[in-house]
Enzyme design. Structure first.
Site, PDB file in Angstrom:
ATOM      1  N   HIS A  64       0.846  -1.192   0.000  1.00 29.64           N
ATOM      2  CA  HIS A  64       0.000   0.000   0.000  1.00 29.64           C
ATOM      3  C   HIS A  64       0.878   1.238   0.000  1.00 29.64           C
ATOM      4  CE1 HIS A  64      -3.130   2.855   1.174  1.00 29.64           C
ATOM      5  NE2 HIS A  64      -3.959   1.957   0.658  1.00 29.64           N
ATOM      6  N   GLU A 120      -7.858  -5.006  -0.570  1.00 30.80           N
ATOM      7  CA  GLU A 120      -8.424  -5.790  -1.669  1.00 30.80           C
ATOM      8  C   GLU A 120      -8.241  -7.287  -1.472  1.00 30.80           C
ATOM      9  OE1 GLU A 120      -7.966  -4.060  -5.444  1.00 30.80           O
ATOM     10  OE2 GLU A 120      -8.662  -2.159  -4.667  1.00 30.80           O
TER      11      GLU A 120
END
Ligand code: COA
Length: 357
Positions: free
Chosen positions: A243, A301
Protein backbone atom coordinates in the site's frame (compact mmCIF):
# COMPACT_ATOMS: atom_id res chain seq x y z
CA UNK A 1 11.44 10.20 -7.45
CA UNK A 2 9.42 10.88 -4.30
CA UNK A 3 7.78 13.76 -6.09
CA UNK A 4 6.48 11.63 -8.95
CA UNK A 5 3.72 10.10 -6.84
CA UNK A 6 3.14 13.21 -4.67
CA UNK A 7 3.86 11.10 -1.57
CA UNK A 8 3.31 13.06 1.61
CA UNK A 9 1.97 16.13 -0.22
CA UNK A 10 -1.07 17.52 1.60
CA UNK A 11 -3.56 18.48 -1.10
CA UNK A 12 -6.56 19.32 1.09
CA UNK A 13 -7.87 19.67 4.60
CA UNK A 14 -10.67 17.22 5.17
CA UNK A 15 -13.14 16.24 7.88
CA UNK A 16 -13.95 13.03 6.06
CA UNK A 17 -11.24 10.48 6.82
CA UNK A 18 -7.76 10.12 8.22
CA UNK A 19 -5.33 7.41 7.18
CA UNK A 20 -2.45 6.82 9.60
CA UNK A 21 -0.05 4.64 7.65
CA UNK A 22 2.43 4.14 10.47
CA UNK A 23 -0.10 3.07 13.08
CA UNK A 24 -2.37 1.29 10.59
CA UNK A 25 -5.40 3.29 11.62
CA UNK A 26 -8.33 4.55 9.56
CA UNK A 27 -10.74 7.09 11.02
CA UNK A 28 -13.87 7.95 9.07
CA UNK A 29 -15.41 11.26 10.20
CA UNK A 30 -14.43 10.63 13.81
CA UNK A 31 -15.05 6.87 13.90
CA UNK A 32 -12.48 4.08 13.83
CA UNK A 33 -13.29 1.90 10.85
CA UNK A 34 -13.24 -1.26 13.01
CA UNK A 35 -16.09 0.11 15.11
CA UNK A 36 -18.03 1.75 12.33
CA UNK A 37 -18.19 -1.32 10.10
CA UNK A 38 -20.83 -3.61 11.51
CA UNK A 39 -22.39 -0.77 13.53
CA UNK A 40 -24.22 0.87 10.67
CA UNK A 41 -25.59 0.12 7.24
CA UNK A 42 -24.27 1.81 4.09
CA UNK A 43 -27.02 4.44 4.49
CA UNK A 44 -25.45 5.38 7.83
CA UNK A 45 -22.05 5.79 6.20
CA UNK A 46 -23.59 8.13 3.61
CA UNK A 47 -25.14 10.19 6.38
CA UNK A 48 -21.85 10.32 8.25
CA UNK A 49 -19.92 11.47 5.18
CA UNK A 50 -22.52 13.95 3.97
CA UNK A 51 -23.80 15.38 7.26
CA UNK A 52 -20.84 14.76 9.58
CA UNK A 53 -22.76 12.63 12.10
CA UNK A 54 -24.09 9.10 12.13
CA UNK A 55 -27.80 9.37 11.43
CA UNK A 56 -30.37 8.20 13.96
CA UNK A 57 -33.06 5.72 12.88
CA UNK A 58 -35.17 8.45 11.26
CA UNK A 59 -32.16 9.87 9.44
CA UNK A 60 -31.17 6.43 8.21
CA UNK A 61 -34.69 5.86 6.95
CA UNK A 62 -34.62 9.20 5.12
CA UNK A 63 -31.37 8.18 3.40
CA UNK A 64 -32.80 4.76 2.60
CA UNK A 65 -35.77 6.41 0.90
CA UNK A 66 -33.51 8.84 -1.01
CA UNK A 67 -31.30 6.04 -2.30
CA UNK A 68 -34.36 3.96 -3.20
CA UNK A 69 -35.85 6.86 -5.15
CA UNK A 70 -32.46 7.30 -6.83
CA UNK A 71 -32.42 3.63 -7.81
CA UNK A 72 -35.87 3.93 -9.36
CA UNK A 73 -34.81 7.05 -11.31
CA UNK A 74 -31.59 5.37 -12.50
CA UNK A 75 -33.51 2.26 -13.56
CA UNK A 76 -35.83 4.40 -15.68
CA UNK A 77 -32.81 5.84 -17.46
CA UNK A 78 -31.43 2.46 -18.51
CA UNK A 79 -33.13 2.43 -21.95
CA UNK A 80 -31.58 5.82 -22.73
CA UNK A 81 -28.02 4.64 -22.09
CA UNK A 82 -27.58 3.15 -25.58
CA UNK A 83 -24.86 0.52 -25.64
CA UNK A 84 -22.99 1.96 -22.62
CA UNK A 85 -23.60 -1.14 -20.53
CA UNK A 86 -22.46 -3.52 -23.25
CA UNK A 87 -18.77 -2.71 -22.64
CA UNK A 88 -16.92 -5.89 -21.63
CA UNK A 89 -15.16 -4.08 -18.78
CA UNK A 90 -17.43 -3.11 -15.90
CA UNK A 91 -15.60 0.11 -15.11
CA UNK A 92 -15.75 1.17 -18.76
CA UNK A 93 -19.46 0.44 -18.74
CA UNK A 94 -19.91 2.45 -15.55
CA UNK A 95 -17.92 5.38 -16.90
CA UNK A 96 -19.95 5.45 -20.11
CA UNK A 97 -23.31 5.03 -18.34
CA UNK A 98 -22.65 7.69 -15.68
CA UNK A 99 -21.60 10.15 -18.37
CA UNK A 100 -25.24 10.15 -19.54
CA UNK A 101 -26.41 11.75 -16.29
CA UNK A 102 -26.92 15.44 -15.80
CA UNK A 103 -27.61 17.41 -12.63
CA UNK A 104 -28.15 14.23 -10.57
CA UNK A 105 -28.04 14.85 -6.79
CA UNK A 106 -25.57 12.88 -4.61
CA UNK A 107 -28.04 10.18 -3.50
CA UNK A 108 -29.11 9.76 -7.13
CA UNK A 109 -25.50 9.32 -8.25
CA UNK A 110 -24.75 6.78 -5.52
CA UNK A 111 -27.91 4.91 -6.48
CA UNK A 112 -27.04 5.06 -10.18
CA UNK A 113 -23.66 3.36 -9.65
CA UNK A 114 -25.41 0.41 -8.00
CA UNK A 115 -28.20 0.19 -10.58
CA UNK A 116 -25.84 0.46 -13.58
CA UNK A 117 -23.47 -2.12 -12.08
CA UNK A 118 -26.31 -4.56 -11.44
CA UNK A 119 -27.69 -4.02 -14.95
CA UNK A 120 -24.21 -4.60 -16.42
CA UNK A 121 -23.86 -7.86 -14.48
CA UNK A 122 -27.23 -9.02 -15.80
CA UNK A 123 -26.49 -7.88 -19.37
CA UNK A 124 -23.32 -10.00 -19.34
CA UNK A 125 -25.51 -13.01 -18.64
CA UNK A 126 -27.89 -12.02 -21.43
CA UNK A 127 -30.56 -11.21 -18.82
CA UNK A 128 -32.74 -8.09 -18.63
CA UNK A 129 -32.16 -5.72 -15.69
CA UNK A 130 -34.20 -6.29 -12.54
CA UNK A 131 -36.16 -3.29 -11.24
CA UNK A 132 -35.31 -1.90 -7.81
CA UNK A 133 -37.56 -2.31 -4.80
CA UNK A 134 -38.56 0.96 -3.21
CA UNK A 135 -38.81 -0.49 0.30
CA UNK A 136 -35.40 -2.18 0.30
CA UNK A 137 -32.14 -1.10 1.88
CA UNK A 138 -29.43 -0.29 -0.62
CA UNK A 139 -27.11 -3.30 -0.08
CA UNK A 140 -30.01 -5.74 -0.11
CA UNK A 141 -31.45 -4.28 -3.30
CA UNK A 142 -28.09 -4.19 -5.06
CA UNK A 143 -27.58 -7.91 -4.41
CA UNK A 144 -31.11 -8.70 -5.53
CA UNK A 145 -30.81 -6.60 -8.73
CA UNK A 146 -27.43 -8.21 -9.50
CA UNK A 147 -28.27 -11.85 -8.84
CA UNK A 148 -32.05 -12.13 -8.74
CA UNK A 149 -33.78 -13.59 -5.68
CA UNK A 150 -33.67 -12.35 -2.11
CA UNK A 151 -30.19 -12.32 -0.57
CA UNK A 152 -29.63 -13.94 2.84
CA UNK A 153 -29.41 -11.49 5.77
CA UNK A 154 -25.78 -12.63 6.32
CA UNK A 155 -24.95 -11.63 2.74
CA UNK A 156 -26.57 -8.22 3.13
CA UNK A 157 -24.66 -7.71 6.40
CA UNK A 158 -21.39 -8.66 4.72
CA UNK A 159 -21.94 -6.24 1.83
CA UNK A 160 -22.95 -3.43 4.22
CA UNK A 161 -19.79 -4.08 6.23
CA UNK A 162 -17.71 -3.94 3.06
CA UNK A 163 -19.35 -0.77 1.77
CA UNK A 164 -19.00 1.01 5.11
CA UNK A 165 -15.34 -0.07 5.30
CA UNK A 166 -14.40 1.32 1.89
CA UNK A 167 -16.63 4.42 1.70
CA UNK A 168 -13.71 6.82 2.10
CA UNK A 169 -9.96 6.65 2.41
CA UNK A 170 -8.09 9.93 2.51
CA UNK A 171 -6.61 11.43 -0.61
CA UNK A 172 -6.54 8.28 -2.73
CA UNK A 173 -6.16 8.66 -6.51
CA UNK A 174 -9.84 8.60 -7.45
CA UNK A 175 -10.81 10.98 -4.66
CA UNK A 176 -8.05 13.34 -5.73
CA UNK A 177 -9.28 13.11 -9.32
CA UNK A 178 -12.80 14.01 -8.17
CA UNK A 179 -11.53 16.98 -6.15
CA UNK A 180 -9.43 18.29 -9.04
CA UNK A 181 -12.46 18.22 -11.35
CA UNK A 182 -14.73 19.96 -8.84
CA UNK A 183 -12.05 22.55 -8.06
CA UNK A 184 -12.42 23.90 -11.60
CA UNK A 185 -16.07 24.71 -10.88
CA UNK A 186 -17.26 21.60 -12.70
CA UNK A 187 -20.15 19.40 -11.58
CA UNK A 188 -20.57 16.21 -9.52
CA UNK A 189 -21.32 13.95 -12.50
CA UNK A 190 -18.03 14.98 -14.15
CA UNK A 191 -16.18 14.42 -10.87
CA UNK A 192 -17.64 10.93 -10.48
CA UNK A 193 -16.86 10.00 -14.10
CA UNK A 194 -13.24 11.12 -13.61
CA UNK A 195 -13.02 9.21 -10.34
CA UNK A 196 -14.35 6.05 -11.98
CA UNK A 197 -11.63 6.45 -14.61
CA UNK A 198 -8.98 6.66 -11.88
CA UNK A 199 -10.40 3.72 -9.95
CA UNK A 200 -10.33 1.58 -13.09
CA UNK A 201 -6.55 1.17 -12.92
CA UNK A 202 -5.18 -2.04 -11.36
CA UNK A 203 -2.91 -0.15 -8.96
CA UNK A 204 -5.96 1.47 -7.35
CA UNK A 205 -9.19 -0.47 -7.52
CA UNK A 206 -8.56 -3.32 -9.88
CA UNK A 207 -6.86 -5.85 -7.60
CA UNK A 208 -9.62 -7.95 -5.98
CA UNK A 209 -10.50 -9.88 -9.15
CA UNK A 210 -6.84 -10.84 -9.68
CA UNK A 211 -6.57 -11.81 -5.97
CA UNK A 212 -9.17 -14.47 -6.61
CA UNK A 213 -7.36 -15.58 -9.77
CA UNK A 214 -4.23 -15.87 -7.63
CA UNK A 215 -5.99 -18.02 -5.01
CA UNK A 216 -7.35 -20.24 -7.78
CA UNK A 217 -3.90 -20.48 -9.33
CA UNK A 218 -2.32 -21.46 -6.02
CA UNK A 219 -5.07 -23.93 -5.15
CA UNK A 220 -3.54 -25.43 -2.00
CA UNK A 221 -1.78 -23.74 0.94
CA UNK A 222 1.40 -25.79 0.52
CA UNK A 223 1.87 -24.46 -3.01
CA UNK A 224 1.65 -20.79 -1.97
CA UNK A 225 5.28 -19.97 -1.33
CA UNK A 226 6.66 -21.43 -4.58
CA UNK A 227 3.85 -19.89 -6.63
CA UNK A 228 4.37 -16.43 -5.13
CA UNK A 229 8.15 -16.63 -5.51
CA UNK A 230 7.56 -17.48 -9.18
CA UNK A 231 5.43 -14.36 -9.60
CA UNK A 232 8.13 -12.15 -8.12
CA UNK A 233 10.81 -13.85 -10.23
CA UNK A 234 8.70 -13.09 -13.32
CA UNK A 235 8.66 -9.42 -12.29
CA UNK A 236 4.97 -9.40 -11.38
CA UNK A 237 3.42 -7.83 -8.30
CA UNK A 238 1.41 -9.80 -5.82
CA UNK A 239 -2.11 -8.50 -5.94
CA UNK A 240 -3.76 -7.46 -2.69
CA UNK A 241 -0.39 -6.82 -1.04
CA UNK A 242 1.34 -3.50 -0.41
CA UNK A 243 0.00 0.00 0.00
CA UNK A 244 1.18 3.50 -0.71
CA UNK A 245 0.38 4.71 2.81
CA UNK A 246 0.17 1.75 5.19
CA UNK A 247 3.41 0.39 6.61
CA UNK A 248 1.34 -2.10 8.61
CA UNK A 249 -1.42 -4.44 7.61
CA UNK A 250 -4.26 -2.37 6.16
CA UNK A 251 -6.79 -2.08 9.02
CA UNK A 252 -9.58 -2.70 6.52
CA UNK A 253 -8.11 -6.13 5.75
CA UNK A 254 -8.78 -7.12 9.38
CA UNK A 255 -12.37 -5.85 9.26
CA UNK A 256 -13.07 -7.68 6.03
CA UNK A 257 -11.31 -10.86 7.12
CA UNK A 258 -13.71 -10.95 10.09
CA UNK A 259 -16.69 -10.28 7.84
CA UNK A 260 -15.63 -13.09 5.51
CA UNK A 261 -15.29 -15.39 8.51
CA UNK A 262 -18.87 -14.57 9.56
CA UNK A 263 -20.11 -15.11 6.03
CA UNK A 264 -18.15 -18.33 5.55
CA UNK A 265 -19.43 -20.03 8.69
CA UNK A 266 -22.15 -22.34 7.51
CA UNK A 267 -21.75 -21.40 3.86
CA UNK A 268 -19.05 -23.92 3.00
CA UNK A 269 -16.53 -21.19 2.13
CA UNK A 270 -14.20 -21.88 5.05
CA UNK A 271 -11.56 -23.81 3.03
CA UNK A 272 -11.06 -20.84 0.75
CA UNK A 273 -10.64 -18.53 3.75
CA UNK A 274 -8.02 -20.92 5.15
CA UNK A 275 -6.24 -20.86 1.79
CA UNK A 276 -6.36 -17.05 1.70
CA UNK A 277 -4.88 -16.81 5.19
CA UNK A 278 -2.07 -19.19 4.24
CA UNK A 279 -1.40 -17.23 1.04
CA UNK A 280 -1.32 -13.97 2.97
CA UNK A 281 1.26 -15.38 5.39
CA UNK A 282 3.36 -16.77 2.55
CA UNK A 283 3.13 -13.50 0.60
CA UNK A 284 4.29 -11.55 3.65
CA UNK A 285 7.26 -13.90 3.87
CA UNK A 286 8.39 -13.72 0.24
CA UNK A 287 7.88 -9.95 0.15
CA UNK A 288 9.83 -9.51 3.40
CA UNK A 289 12.71 -11.45 1.88
CA UNK A 290 12.57 -9.38 -1.32
CA UNK A 291 12.01 -5.98 0.32
CA UNK A 292 13.34 -6.09 3.89
CA UNK A 293 13.34 -2.27 3.85
CA UNK A 294 9.62 -1.91 3.17
CA UNK A 295 6.76 -3.68 4.93
CA UNK A 296 4.45 -5.04 2.22
CA UNK A 297 1.36 -6.51 3.85
CA UNK A 298 -2.23 -7.27 2.90
CA UNK A 299 -4.28 -4.36 1.67
CA UNK A 300 -8.06 -3.92 1.60
CA UNK A 301 -8.42 -5.79 -1.67
CA UNK A 302 -7.09 -9.09 -0.37
CA UNK A 303 -10.18 -10.00 1.66
CA UNK A 304 -12.49 -7.88 -0.50
CA UNK A 305 -12.05 -10.58 -3.12
CA UNK A 306 -13.33 -13.28 -0.81
CA UNK A 307 -16.17 -11.18 0.53
CA UNK A 308 -17.54 -10.10 -2.84
CA UNK A 309 -17.19 -13.63 -4.17
CA UNK A 310 -18.92 -14.88 -1.03
CA UNK A 311 -21.96 -12.67 -1.66
CA UNK A 312 -22.24 -14.06 -5.18
CA UNK A 313 -20.86 -11.24 -7.32
CA UNK A 314 -18.82 -12.15 -10.39
CA UNK A 315 -15.15 -11.22 -10.10
CA UNK A 316 -15.20 -8.79 -12.99
CA UNK A 317 -17.82 -6.78 -11.08
CA UNK A 318 -15.61 -6.30 -8.02
CA UNK A 319 -14.22 -2.92 -9.06
CA UNK A 320 -17.70 -1.49 -9.87
CA UNK A 321 -18.95 -2.89 -6.53
CA UNK A 322 -16.14 -0.97 -4.83
CA UNK A 323 -17.14 2.17 -6.76
CA UNK A 324 -20.73 1.68 -5.56
CA UNK A 325 -19.52 2.57 -2.07
CA UNK A 326 -16.61 4.93 -2.73
CA UNK A 327 -18.86 7.19 -4.80
CA UNK A 328 -20.34 8.36 -1.48
CA UNK A 329 -16.86 9.46 -0.41
CA UNK A 330 -16.13 11.11 -3.76
CA UNK A 331 -19.28 13.20 -3.46
CA UNK A 332 -18.52 14.21 0.12
CA UNK A 333 -15.06 15.32 -1.02
CA UNK A 334 -16.58 17.13 -3.97
CA UNK A 335 -18.72 19.18 -1.61
CA UNK A 336 -15.81 19.87 0.70
CA UNK A 337 -13.63 20.94 -2.23
CA UNK A 338 -16.35 23.19 -3.59
CA UNK A 339 -16.55 24.90 -0.20
CA UNK A 340 -12.87 25.89 -0.44
CA UNK A 341 -13.52 27.62 -3.76
CA UNK A 342 -9.88 27.04 -4.65
CA UNK A 343 -8.65 25.72 -8.02
CA UNK A 344 -6.19 22.80 -7.65
CA UNK A 345 -3.36 23.64 -9.96
CA UNK A 346 0.06 22.25 -9.03
CA UNK A 347 3.28 23.04 -10.82
CA UNK A 348 5.61 20.94 -12.93
CA UNK A 349 9.35 21.17 -13.40
CA UNK A 350 10.39 21.62 -17.01
CA UNK A 351 13.13 19.16 -18.04
CA UNK A 352 12.80 19.54 -21.83
CA UNK A 353 15.29 21.19 -24.11
CA UNK A 354 15.85 24.95 -23.86
CA UNK A 355 14.47 27.01 -26.75
CA UNK A 356 16.84 27.51 -29.68
CA UNK A 357 18.86 30.68 -29.28
N1 COA B 1 4.16 -7.22 -5.00
C1 COA B 1 5.47 -7.20 -5.26
N2 COA B 1 6.26 -6.12 -5.09
C2 COA B 1 5.67 -5.03 -4.61
C3 COA B 1 4.31 -4.97 -4.31
C4 COA B 1 3.54 -6.13 -4.51
N3 COA B 1 2.24 -6.16 -4.26
N4 COA B 1 4.01 -3.74 -3.85
C5 COA B 1 5.12 -3.03 -3.88
N5 COA B 1 6.15 -3.81 -4.33
C6 COA B 1 7.54 -3.43 -4.50
C7 COA B 1 7.74 -2.61 -5.76
O1 COA B 1 8.02 -3.45 -6.88
C8 COA B 1 8.91 -1.74 -5.41
O2 COA B 1 10.08 -2.46 -5.57
P1 COA B 1 11.35 -1.86 -6.38
O3 COA B 1 11.71 -0.62 -5.61
O4 COA B 1 12.34 -2.95 -6.31
O5 COA B 1 10.82 -1.57 -7.74
C9 COA B 1 8.71 -1.51 -3.90
O6 COA B 1 7.90 -2.57 -3.43
C10 COA B 1 8.02 -0.20 -3.61
O7 COA B 1 6.88 -0.15 -4.42
P2 COA B 1 6.20 1.19 -4.97
O8 COA B 1 5.73 0.91 -6.35
O9 COA B 1 7.07 2.37 -4.72
O10 COA B 1 5.03 1.29 -3.98
P3 COA B 1 3.73 2.14 -4.16
O11 COA B 1 3.55 2.95 -2.96
O12 COA B 1 3.68 2.87 -5.46
O13 COA B 1 2.72 0.91 -4.27
C11 COA B 1 0.76 -0.25 -4.60
C12 COA B 1 1.49 0.80 -3.75
C13 COA B 1 -0.58 -0.56 -3.96
C14 COA B 1 0.52 0.33 -6.00
C15 COA B 1 1.62 -1.53 -4.71
O14 COA B 1 1.89 -2.05 -3.43
C16 COA B 1 0.98 -2.59 -5.61
O15 COA B 1 1.15 -2.54 -6.82
N6 COA B 1 0.24 -3.57 -5.03
C17 COA B 1 -0.43 -4.57 -5.82
C18 COA B 1 -1.71 -4.01 -6.40
C19 COA B 1 -2.78 -3.85 -5.36
O16 COA B 1 -2.99 -4.69 -4.51
N7 COA B 1 -3.50 -2.72 -5.48
C20 COA B 1 -4.58 -2.40 -4.55
C21 COA B 1 -4.19 -1.27 -3.67
S1 COA B 1 -5.38 -0.93 -2.41
Amino acid sequence: MGQAGLEGVVAAETRLSDVDGEKGRLVIAGHDVERLAGQTRFEGACGLLWDGVLPDAAGEERLRAELAAGRCAAFERLPALGDALSAPDGMEALRAALAHLRGTPPAGLVAAVAVFTAAWIRARLGEPPLPPEREAWHAEDFLRMSRGGAPAPSEVRALDTYWVTVCDHGMNASTFAARVVVSTGSDDVSAVVAAVGALKGPLHGGAPGPVLDMLDGIGRPERAEAWLAGELAAGRRIMGMGHRIYRTRDPRAAVLEKAVEALASGAGAAPRLALARAVERAAEGVLRARHPERPLRANVEFYTALLLDGVGLPRDAFAPAFAASRVAGWLAHAREQRETGRLIRPASRYVGPPPAA
